[in-house]
Design a protein around this motif. Sequence first.
Motif: not given
Length: 193
Positions: A30-58
């Motif tokens: 997921q992080a790889k796809k986000i880096v390739q897409f280069q969005p100006d906004t990232i929206i999480q529809f879910g809970s905070s734990r996976p969003f925290s992990e995504l942020i760490r891995q990005l």
Amino acid sequence: LEKDVTATGLKKGDYQFISYKPGSTDFKEQAKKIVQFQPDTIIQFGSSRPFSELIRQLGNDQLVGKRLAGTELGDELFKSFLKEQGLEKQFIDTQNLPNPRTSTLEIAQDYRKAMGNKPLDIFSFEGYVSGMIFAEILKRAQKPLTKESIIKAAEETKDVMFKGLKLNFDSSTRTLSDYIWLDTGEKEWIALD
């Protein structure tokens, strides 16, 4: 969903949906796809734990200048995590209620009084409001109380002002309120209907 997104004026290519399996903690793909897409906004529809992990891995370097948004991610651990990462000013959260600490609505004032010295948070506030609204619906329901009479009382709620909240049953969403509040990290949240 595609139809709703297109109605906002977005075209295919303006956005990208990236999913993950429930319970996941590995977001390399997921992080790889986000880096390739280069969005100006990232929206999480879910809970905070996976969003925290995504942020760490990005990594923070990939988040410079980007907005982060979520839905009902108001838990204190997540807010502390954002602050530690220096991202709290980039994050916007939506809530179905106003700020429990600062709102001048009567329901919020009642909540603060009921809580006394206990910690205030959006989750206990939501439970408090739900309980108060349910008690109000019970008062309006025909006696004897049955499942049907309670549902009918809820469905007949139209343009009711309840402790500062406007309640209006919507049969398409089966909700009593259309308001959301944007938590932009400021003391006062922004109400939208």
